[in-house]
Design an enzyme around this catalytic site. Structure first.
Site, PDB file in Angstrom:
ATOM      1  CE  LYS A 246      -3.680  -1.940   2.989  1.00  0.00           C
ATOM      2  NZ  LYS A 246      -4.866  -1.760   2.134  1.00  0.00           N
ATOM      3  CG  ASP A 318      -3.918  -4.162  -0.090  1.00  0.00           C
ATOM      4  OD1 ASP A 318      -3.923  -4.487   1.111  1.00  0.00           O
ATOM      5  OD2 ASP A 318      -4.191  -3.013  -0.482  1.00  0.00           O
ATOM      6  NE  ARG A 322     -11.075 -10.135  -1.211  1.00  0.00           N
ATOM      7  CZ  ARG A 322     -11.488  -9.187  -2.049  1.00  0.00           C
ATOM      8  NH1 ARG A 322     -11.961  -9.529  -3.245  1.00  0.00           N
ATOM      9  NH2 ARG A 322     -11.454  -7.910  -1.711  1.00  0.00           N
TER      10      ARG A 322
END
Length: 468
Positions: A246, A318, A322
């Site tokens: 990020k 990233d 999930r």
């Protein structure tokens, strides 16, 4: 510094409490209560008190001491914009015990009292912070125990989210879960590190193996009989984005990426305090990891085999939440619970669609979704339904594996993430997914900037119907 103190209690019912009148605007200024007397009415008018939302007017007695107070709550049309009606009063009234002199029609005394308690929250682990010293006598007719339990769960979730990753890694999150289990007589088991591979949780291991602390799956069970409720919370204690790193601006808030775990623990705290865990078989699962960068970090293009046997192509490291949730959901569905709920700070797409206050709710059952939506509105804990849109299933099917963890194109990111998770929850009778933000971006009455609970009170209110 010590941790944040326990949630506040109400003032004793027999306290010598000062009266607080809740006042709406009238045709000419405020609609002042007759019971305060002509002198106090004249004083309030001279002070320009008009009953505007959050406006406060202290009333003196003949000796100049405080005899009570007027607090503006605005018109009925303005009230929905003020989520916590009495929170600002709690923050601005002088120290002492207060009681509601009357409750105007249309005012929810339970939510008012909860707002008062939520205004007491201060995150004081690293810097001393004094909470407001005005206490409220629990208004007549409310369930004070329930209000305190809701505040306790919210305080727990806020504390966990606000704590930085230096003190809230997977080990610390496990300690918080153990403390909750000890408080309420739950059992806890934890699978850590390489044991995740031997016990078939490969995606939790893959995401967390580069972290400074070993990845783990935390499993709490509360004693009780009845329908099975399993809560699964995303516990990514810090998210660098992995090798798909990020930018700094996006990484700054990533201590909150375990907000799903914080919220399921907060909900469990509420249920246990209220004794509701005795009437269900409550299980809480938290995959706790740090998505870090290292020589052993999982890579873009890797194909992982999940606990359920479905293969997943990693198109973005990233989109790790999930992955860890999928293994935990696969474990949960093996018991086919009556209700399976996942809570996660999962997608930026949800924030773009609905903003920070309104988490998307995904549910295949129209009746359950409507019940939860209405409960959220009633509890000032709003949720907004988005669909498990079946035509988008093809977007999560990459061709060389069963599933794609990060479909390209930028469309429907919250929906495709929910569809991905649903593939691992199919054996549950009902499955709900909440894509929460878990953060209050700017301070508001009863909601300081920082960690925030979302969906807990809505679920608490709706669970009796959801579990039928």
């Amino acid at each position: 510094m010590s941790a944040t103190p326990a949630p506040p209690e109400f003032a004793p019912a027999d306290a010598a409490a000062l009266p607080l009148w809740l006042v709406r605007p009238g045709a000419e200024g405020a609609d002042l209560p007759a019971g305060i007397g002509e002198l106090a009415q004249n004083w309030a008018r001279a002070q320009g008190f008009a009953g505007k939302p959050g406006q406060l007017c202290l009333l003196p007695d003949a000796n100049g001491a405080i005899a009570g107070a007027l607090y503006g709550i605005g018109t009925r049309d303005s009230t929905p914009r003020e989520r916590w009606l009495l929170a600002k009063a709690a923050e601005t009234l002088p120290a002492g015990d207060w009681r509601l002199a009357a409750i105007p029609e249309g005012v929810d005394a339970t939510l008012g009292a909860l707002g008062w308690l939520l205004a007491q929250y201060r995150f004081a682990r690293y810097k001393a912070a004094e909470a407001p010293a005005a206490r409220l006598v629990a208004p007549a007719g409310i369930d004070a125990k329930r209000v305190i339990a809701m505040a306790a769960g919210e305080f727990l979730a806020r504390d966990l989210i606000n704590t930085p990753a230096s003190d809230m890694g997977p080990e610390d999150l496990e300690r918080a879960a153990r403390a909750l289990a000890e408080r309420h007589g739950a059992t806890i088991s934890v699978i850590r590190g390489e044991e995740l591979l031997t016990q078939n949780f490969p995606m939790i291991h893959a995401v967390g193996r580069a972290g400074a602390q070993a990845p783990r799956l935390i499993d709490l069970r509360f004693p009780g009989e009845g329908p099975a409720l399993t809560l699964v919370g995303k516990g990514v204690c810090f998210d660098t984005g992995g090798l798909d790193i990020k930018p700094a601006a996006s990484m700054g808030l990533m201590k909150k990426d375990m907000g799903g775990a914080a919220n399921v623990l907060g909900l469990a705290e509420m249920l246990a305090r209220l004794g509701q865990t005795r009437n269900m078989r409550l299980r809480v699962l938290i995959p706790a990891v740090e998505n870090a960068i290292g020589g052993n970090a999982f890579r873009p293009g890797d194909i992982l085999t999940s606990r359920k046997g479905l293969t997943v192509e990693v198109n973005n490291t990233d989109a790790e939440g999930r992955l860890v949730l999928a293994d935990a959901l696969a474990l949960a569905e093996e018991e086919a619970p009556a209700l399976l709920v996942s809570m996660a700070t999962l997608t930026g797409a949800a924030r773009v669609a609905l903003g920070p206050d309104l988490p998307p709710l995904f549910c295949d059952d129209d009746g359950l979704a409507a019940q939860l939506h209405q409960a959220g509105l009633a509890q000032a804990d709003p949720l907004w339904r988005l669909p498990f849109w079946a035509p988008y299933e093809s977007m999560i099917e990459p061709g060389i594996a069963d599933l794609d963890n990060a479909p390209g194109g930028g469309f429907a990111g919250a929906i495709t993430a929910a569809l991905f998770l649903r593939r691992f929850a199919g054996q549950a009778r009902h499955y709900l997914h909440l894509d929460i933000y878990g953060w209050q971006p700017s301070a508001a009455p009863g909601r300081p900037k920082g960690g925030a609970g979302q969906g807990m009170r809505a679920l608490l209110a709706a669970l009796p119907e959801l579990l039928q």
